[in-house]
Scaffold this motif. Structure first.
Motif, short mmCIF file in Angstrom:
data_model
loop_
_atom_site.label_atom_id
_atom_site.label_comp_id
_atom_site.label_asym_id
_atom_site.label_seq_id
_atom_site.Cartn_x
_atom_site.Cartn_y
_atom_site.Cartn_z
N GLY A 367 0.83 -1.20 0.00
CA GLY A 367 0.00 0.00 0.00
C GLY A 367 0.86 1.25 0.00
O GLY A 367 1.24 1.77 -1.05
N THR A 368 1.18 1.78 1.20
CA THR A 368 2.03 2.97 1.29
C THR A 368 3.51 2.63 1.19
O THR A 368 4.34 3.53 1.03
CB THR A 368 1.78 3.70 2.63
OG1 THR A 368 2.09 2.81 3.71
CG2 THR A 368 0.34 4.15 2.73
N GLU A 369 3.85 1.36 1.28
CA GLU A 369 5.23 0.91 1.16
C GLU A 369 5.30 -0.26 0.19
O GLU A 369 4.31 -0.96 -0.04
CB GLU A 369 5.80 0.49 2.52
CG GLU A 369 5.95 1.63 3.52
CD GLU A 369 6.58 1.16 4.82
OE1 GLU A 369 6.47 -0.04 5.12
OE2 GLU A 369 7.19 1.99 5.52
N VAL A 370 6.50 -0.45 -0.36
CA VAL A 370 6.73 -1.58 -1.26
C VAL A 370 8.00 -2.30 -0.82
O VAL A 370 8.89 -1.70 -0.17
CB VAL A 370 6.86 -1.13 -2.72
CG1 VAL A 370 5.54 -0.62 -3.25
CG2 VAL A 370 7.95 -0.09 -2.88
N GLU A 371 8.07 -3.56 -1.16
CA GLU A 371 9.24 -4.36 -0.84
C GLU A 371 10.25 -4.26 -1.98
O GLU A 371 9.88 -4.39 -3.15
CB GLU A 371 8.83 -5.82 -0.62
CG GLU A 371 9.98 -6.73 -0.24
CD GLU A 371 9.54 -8.18 -0.11
OE1 GLU A 371 10.06 -8.89 0.76
OE2 GLU A 371 8.66 -8.59 -0.89
N VAL A 372 11.51 -4.01 -1.63
CA VAL A 372 12.59 -3.95 -2.61
C VAL A 372 13.44 -5.20 -2.45
O VAL A 372 14.00 -5.45 -1.38
CB VAL A 372 13.45 -2.69 -2.42
CG1 VAL A 372 14.60 -2.68 -3.41
CG2 VAL A 372 12.59 -1.44 -2.62
N LEU A 373 13.52 -5.98 -3.51
CA LEU A 373 14.23 -7.25 -3.44
C LEU A 373 15.72 -7.07 -3.75
O LEU A 373 16.56 -7.69 -3.11
CB LEU A 373 13.60 -8.25 -4.42
CG LEU A 373 12.10 -8.51 -4.23
CD1 LEU A 373 11.58 -9.47 -5.29
CD2 LEU A 373 11.83 -9.07 -2.84
N THR A 374 16.03 -6.27 -4.74
CA THR A 374 17.43 -6.06 -5.12
C THR A 374 17.66 -4.60 -5.42
O THR A 374 16.73 -3.87 -5.79
CB THR A 374 17.79 -6.89 -6.37
OG1 THR A 374 16.95 -6.50 -7.48
CG2 THR A 374 17.61 -8.38 -6.11
N GLY A 375 18.93 -4.16 -5.26
CA GLY A 375 19.31 -2.80 -5.61
C GLY A 375 19.70 -1.93 -4.44
O GLY A 375 20.26 -0.85 -4.65
N LEU A 376 19.40 -2.34 -3.20
CA LEU A 376 19.71 -1.54 -2.01
C LEU A 376 20.55 -2.35 -1.03
O LEU A 376 20.43 -3.58 -0.98
CB LEU A 376 18.42 -1.07 -1.32
CG LEU A 376 17.48 -0.17 -2.12
CD1 LEU A 376 16.24 0.15 -1.30
CD2 LEU A 376 18.17 1.10 -2.57
N ASN A 377 21.37 -1.62 -0.24
CA ASN A 377 22.12 -2.29 0.83
C ASN A 377 21.73 -1.80 2.21
O ASN A 377 22.26 -2.28 3.22
CB ASN A 377 23.63 -2.13 0.62
CG ASN A 377 24.02 -0.66 0.47
OD1 ASN A 377 23.36 0.23 1.02
ND2 ASN A 377 25.08 -0.41 -0.27
N GLY A 407 4.95 8.04 4.22
CA GLY A 407 3.80 7.33 3.70
C GLY A 407 3.00 8.11 2.70
O GLY A 407 1.90 7.72 2.35
N GLY A 408 3.54 9.23 2.23
CA GLY A 408 2.79 10.06 1.30
C GLY A 408 2.66 9.45 -0.06
O GLY A 408 3.34 8.50 -0.41
N GLY A 409 1.79 10.02 -0.87
CA GLY A 409 1.60 9.50 -2.23
C GLY A 409 2.61 10.08 -3.16
O GLY A 409 3.36 11.00 -2.88
#
Length: 410
Positions: A367-377, A407-409
């Motif tokens: 919703g207000t957040e997404v899961e990042v699988l690759t690309g960040l440390n 949590g903003g759009g």
């Protein structure tokens, strides 16, 4: 007055006027120089009082302009996902067996015995079809078979008789061969007629429709007196019933590619449905497609869930809680840190007061957040609401923490 004083006064009065003027003119240049200096100082003070504020204002404006030329940005840091290895995915609940029931013969529906929702056993009668044309064809085929059998008996007698006459040379070899060949042809006609009778008998048996397995009737698409077309004559065949076996259930889930190596048969999973709040239905992963879908980049897996009471309905939408082994490191970021570019999805980090575009791969959407699988440390400072025009290497300055706007759009 004494005579001496009068003489002095007289001398003063009788002095030369030129001598007096020369003495007075000696003080005028000094006075004019002082006046000029004072006037210059006054003019300089007026000029300085007008120019210096302008110079200061220009310097201040130049400083503010340089500062405003570097955009101020809010930043947040990605949050490391929880250590638990449970992922929640949308799931489709399907019956273990699911089959449409069609007619194999033409006719009219005589009667049906089970309606929608009815639970049936394998071999149970569902409907009957009246097939008058098939009955007439079967009678004709039986009569043709009787004629063929009579002909073959006569042909057999003739062939045997010719064989006996041939021994006494009463008939020619050609006549004997003709009789024998006619007998073989009549036998083939009998076999063909028998096959036609059996075919029509099978068609006649199809006038009764039976359940192919234990299950429930989910659709009934016919009624008494309706014309039934099996499609054998080129017409459009119609589905009479639809059956499903709801125990066990097949639950199909598309698992993201990043979890594909952890998804193996034997894993446990829990099924939750909105109509059963607080309840979990246990299932087991039984098989995978062993292939990544090129469109969705997901792995199709099948979960089996026991449903002995039938309370779980086929075709329902559910959420699957899949427990994965291992420890996969992922992060969550606010959705307003994402930047959509033609080359792919990006986030913008700040390092040494300069922007850097980082490619990322997303997992689940919260919703207000997404899961990042690759690309960040995990130690990046990500810009909140990055402008579309931003490029890598562009100078930026930090305004304040973006935690309040995480949590903003977009």
């Amino acid at each position: 007055m004494p005579v001496a004083e009068q003489d002095n006064v007289q001398r003063v009065r009788t002095q030369d006027p030129q001598t007096v003027d020369s003495r007075s003119s000696e003080g005028h240049p000094q006075r004019r120089w002082i006046v000029a200096v004072v006037a210059f100082l006054i003019v300089a003070a007026v000029v300085i009082s007008g120019i210096v504020p302008r110079v200061r204002a220009r310097a201040t404006l130049r400083t503010e302009t340089n500062q405003l030329a570097v955009p101020a940005v809010l930043v947040v840091q990605p949050k490391r996902a929880a250590a638990g290895q449970e992922i929640i995915l949308p799931a489709n609940v399907q019956a273990f067996k699911d089959a449409p029931i069609y007619a194999r013969t033409n006719g009219y529906l005589k009667r049906w015995y089970v309606d929608i929702g009815g639970r049936v056993k394998v071999g149970q009668l569902l409907a009957e079809i009246d097939t008058p044309e098939v009955v007439q064809q079967l009678q004709q085929a039986r009569a043709d078979l009787a004629t063929a059998e009579a002909n073959v008996r006569l042909s057999e007698i003739t062939a045997n008789r010719y064989q006996g006459l041939l021994k006494t040379d009463s008939v020619s070899q050609q006549d004997s061969d003709n009789a024998t060949s006619d007998y073989a042809a009549k036998k083939a006609i009998v076999q063909s007629s028998e096959a036609n009778v059996h075919r029509l008998q099978d068609l006649q048996s199809f006038q009764k429709i039976y359940a192919p397995f234990d299950g429930v009737i989910t659709q009934r698409n016919t009624d008494i007196g309706q014309l039934i077309d099996s499609g054998s004559s080129g017409g459009a065949k119609a589905e009479l019933f639809h059956m499903a076996a709801p125990d066990p259930l097949r639950v199909y889930v598309s698992v993201p590619q990043v979890y594909s190596q952890l998804t193996k048969p034997g894993l446990k999973a829990d099924l939750t449905l909105s109509e059963f709040p607080g309840r979990h239905f246990e299932g087991t992963l039984v098989r995978t497609a062993d292939s990544i879908d090129q469109t969705t980049r997901t792995l199709l897996v099948e979960i089996q869930v026991h449903n002995p009471t039938g309370e779980l309905l086929t075709g329902a939408y559910a959420e699957l809680h899949l427990k994965l082994p291992g420890n996969l490191s992922t992060f969550t970021v606010p959705v307003n840190t994402l930047l959509f570019r033609s080359e792919g999805l990006r986030v913008v980090s700040v390092k040494d007061n300069k922007a850097a575009l980082l490619p990322v791969t997303l997992g689940r959407d919260f919703g207000t957040e997404v899961e990042v699988l690759t690309g960040l440390n995990g130690d990046e400072q990500l810009i909140v609401n990055p402008p579309d025009s931003i490029v890598s290497g562009q100078p930026v300055r930090l305004a304040q923490s973006g935690a309040n706007q995480a949590g903003g759009g977009l």
